[in-house]
Design an enzyme around this catalytic site. Sequence first.
Site, PDB file in Angstrom:
ATOM      1  N   TYR A   1     -24.924  22.960  36.998  1.00  0.00           N
ATOM      2  CA  TYR A   1     -24.459  22.234  35.813  1.00  0.00           C
ATOM      3  C   TYR A   1     -23.066  21.642  36.026  1.00  0.00           C
ATOM      4  O   TYR A   1     -22.771  20.571  35.507  1.00  0.00           O
ATOM      5  CB  TYR A   1     -24.396  23.178  34.607  1.00  0.00           C
ATOM      6  CG  TYR A   1     -25.658  23.250  33.802  1.00  0.00           C
ATOM      7  CD1 TYR A   1     -26.838  23.727  34.359  1.00  0.00           C
ATOM      8  CD2 TYR A   1     -25.665  22.859  32.468  1.00  0.00           C
ATOM      9  CE1 TYR A   1     -27.990  23.812  33.611  1.00  0.00           C
ATOM     10  CE2 TYR A   1     -26.809  22.944  31.711  1.00  0.00           C
ATOM     11  CZ  TYR A   1     -27.970  23.416  32.284  1.00  0.00           C
ATOM     12  OH  TYR A   1     -29.112  23.496  31.544  1.00  0.00           O
TER      13      TYR A   1
ATOM     14  N   ASP B   1     -35.682  29.244  27.422  1.00  0.00           N
ATOM     15  CA  ASP B   1     -36.578  28.499  26.548  1.00  0.00           C
ATOM     16  C   ASP B   1     -37.991  29.042  26.623  1.00  0.00           C
ATOM     17  O   ASP B   1     -38.710  29.104  25.614  1.00  0.00           O
ATOM     18  CB  ASP B   1     -36.547  27.000  26.878  1.00  0.00           C
ATOM     19  CG  ASP B   1     -35.409  26.294  26.160  1.00  0.00           C
ATOM     20  OD1 ASP B   1     -34.587  27.009  25.544  1.00  0.00           O
ATOM     21  OD2 ASP B   1     -35.335  25.061  26.196  1.00  0.00           O
TER      22      ASP B   1
ATOM     23  N   ASP C   1     -39.878  31.687  40.308  1.00  0.00           N
ATOM     24  CA  ASP C   1     -41.251  31.244  40.021  1.00  0.00           C
ATOM     25  C   ASP C   1     -42.127  32.435  39.625  1.00  0.00           C
ATOM     26  O   ASP C   1     -42.930  32.373  38.691  1.00  0.00           O
ATOM     27  CB  ASP C   1     -41.852  30.455  41.204  1.00  0.00           C
ATOM     28  CG  ASP C   1     -41.545  31.051  42.563  1.00  0.00           C
ATOM     29  OD1 ASP C   1     -40.887  32.100  42.622  1.00  0.00           O
ATOM     30  OD2 ASP C   1     -41.980  30.461  43.576  1.00  0.00           O
TER      31      ASP C   1
ATOM     32  N   ASP D   1     -31.390  28.527  31.897  1.00  0.00           N
ATOM     33  CA  ASP D   1     -31.724  27.497  30.899  1.00  0.00           C
ATOM     34  C   ASP D   1     -33.237  27.462  30.678  1.00  0.00           C
ATOM     35  O   ASP D   1     -33.721  27.449  29.547  1.00  0.00           O
ATOM     36  CB  ASP D   1     -31.222  26.132  31.390  1.00  0.00           C
ATOM     37  CG  ASP D   1     -31.600  25.024  30.424  1.00  0.00           C
ATOM     38  OD1 ASP D   1     -31.357  25.192  29.224  1.00  0.00           O
ATOM     39  OD2 ASP D   1     -32.165  24.010  30.874  1.00  0.00           O
TER      40      ASP D   1
ATOM     41  N   LYS E   1     -33.651  32.512  43.624  1.00  0.00           N
ATOM     42  CA  LYS E   1     -34.556  31.829  44.561  1.00  0.00           C
ATOM     43  C   LYS E   1     -33.966  32.077  45.948  1.00  0.00           C
ATOM     44  O   LYS E   1     -33.621  31.146  46.687  1.00  0.00           O
ATOM     45  CB  LYS E   1     -34.605  30.326  44.195  1.00  0.00           C
ATOM     46  CG  LYS E   1     -35.674  29.546  44.919  1.00  0.00           C
ATOM     47  CD  LYS E   1     -37.083  29.826  44.441  1.00  0.00           C
ATOM     48  CE  LYS E   1     -38.084  29.111  45.335  1.00  0.00           C
ATOM     49  NZ  LYS E   1     -39.485  29.506  45.056  1.00  0.00           N
TER      50      LYS E   1
HETATM   51  C1  IPM Z   1     -29.059  25.055  26.084  1.00  0.00           C
HETATM   52  C2  IPM Z   1     -29.243  23.559  26.091  1.00  0.00           C
HETATM   53  C3  IPM Z   1     -28.094  22.932  26.873  1.00  0.00           C
HETATM   54  C4  IPM Z   1     -28.178  23.459  28.287  1.00  0.00           C
HETATM   55  C5  IPM Z   1     -28.070  21.401  26.824  1.00  0.00           C
HETATM   56  C6  IPM Z   1     -28.057  20.893  25.405  1.00  0.00           C
HETATM   57  C7  IPM Z   1     -26.946  20.817  27.630  1.00  0.00           C
HETATM   58  O1  IPM Z   1     -30.470  23.199  26.611  1.00  0.00           O
HETATM   59  O2  IPM Z   1     -28.099  25.535  25.468  1.00  0.00           O
HETATM   60  O3  IPM Z   1     -29.858  25.752  26.712  1.00  0.00           O
HETATM   61  O4  IPM Z   1     -28.944  22.907  29.095  1.00  0.00           O
HETATM   62  O5  IPM Z   1     -27.469  24.413  28.602  1.00  0.00           O
HETATM   63 MN    MN Z   2     -31.683  24.838  27.300  1.00  0.00          MN
END
Ligand code: IPM
Ligand code: MN
Length: 372
Positions: free
Chosen positions: A142, A249, A221, A245, A189
């Site tokens: 990042y 999710d 993975d 990240d 990884k």
């Molecule tokens: C999160 C979001 C952020 C990230 C974005 C909005 C930059 O997806 O907080 O996970 O990728 O870290």
């Molecule tokens: Mn995210």
Amino acid sequence: MRLKIALLSGDGIGPEVVSQAVKCLRSVGETFGHSFTFTSAPVGAEAIKIDGNPLPDATIKNCRDSDAILFGAIGALEYDNDPNARVRPEQGLLKLRKELDLFANIRPVKVFHILIPGSPLKENIIKGTDFVIFRELTSGIYFSEKKLSEDGTHASDLCEYSEWEISRIAHMAFKAAKKRKKKLTLVDKANVLETSRLWRRVVMGIAKSYPEVQLECLFVDKAAIEMILNPSQFDVILTDNMFGDILNDQASVLLGSTGILPSASIGTDNAMFEPVHGSFPQAKGKNIANPVASILSVALLLQHFGMEDESNAVVSAVLKSFNKKVVTSDIMGSSKYGTNYVGDYIADNIVDSDDNLSINDENVWLGKSTII
Ligand code: IPM
Ligand code: MN
């Protein structure tokens, strides 16, 4: 206790859900005799509208002058639909993490009974799921060097980590595992990436100081597969910024609603608390957004400052709203309750009572967990 809290409500449904969180903090303040004061500052698309900057200097100053930050959400359709936009709301969030050195992102993922029918996984698989993800938040791909050739045909993103960046979050994760089920899974990884091999070496070294915690290493993975096939095997997951990240999710949809998940982003001098969900612009102003993720972020905030009873009182009030089916329609399609009503209900049910702590065994989900 006195706390100065910066409210960065942001875009979309951010302001609506943060208002409910503030109601709950006021209620905790009155019930337990604490003084919480609030200031508001712009961030994201709202801030771009004012002066073209998704994170104005005044907002950073406000955050630095506060004890904690309650964040809403950022993002707006006009930017999502325009890949060429040079200024984007998300840049505000990334800059905020970096400026305040919020290096550890912590997400508890614990299943609530009421949500099980909505989970995409079968009940016997999702049952008993209770883990926490520690995602490194201020380094890696990042934030390392990015390049685009002059003719625009070649691009690169470097991924860099240093030993101390790994070690400071690893210690946090091990301490959390020690208080929980004593298992830590490092996700990397290491069969391909040099940075992942550094993570392994550093984390394996640190593990020697935590002999009671069992360390397991998993390629990312394989971890993605295991999280679907058998999520209840995990206790604490430790991983870098990019893998975190994605896994964050993935984890957030296992439970059947992203509308209830809180997160904490912790640094040495600052701490920010925010719902996992995004700005959901389509729902803005409609009084349908689920305020629970933002309210549970308050529970994490209270726990961070050592207010365990207060934190449990918030969680108990949320559980009562679940038990009484006072929930928004994302949890129960037939529900007629809106954001404000659910927020009022939870805030009104925050009480200082030992009885309150025995509603059912789910209420210790934060108590057992994460924040150091
Ligand atoms: C999160 C979001 C952020 C990230 C974005 C909005 C930059 O997806 O907080 O996970 O990728 O870290
Ligand atoms: Mn995210």
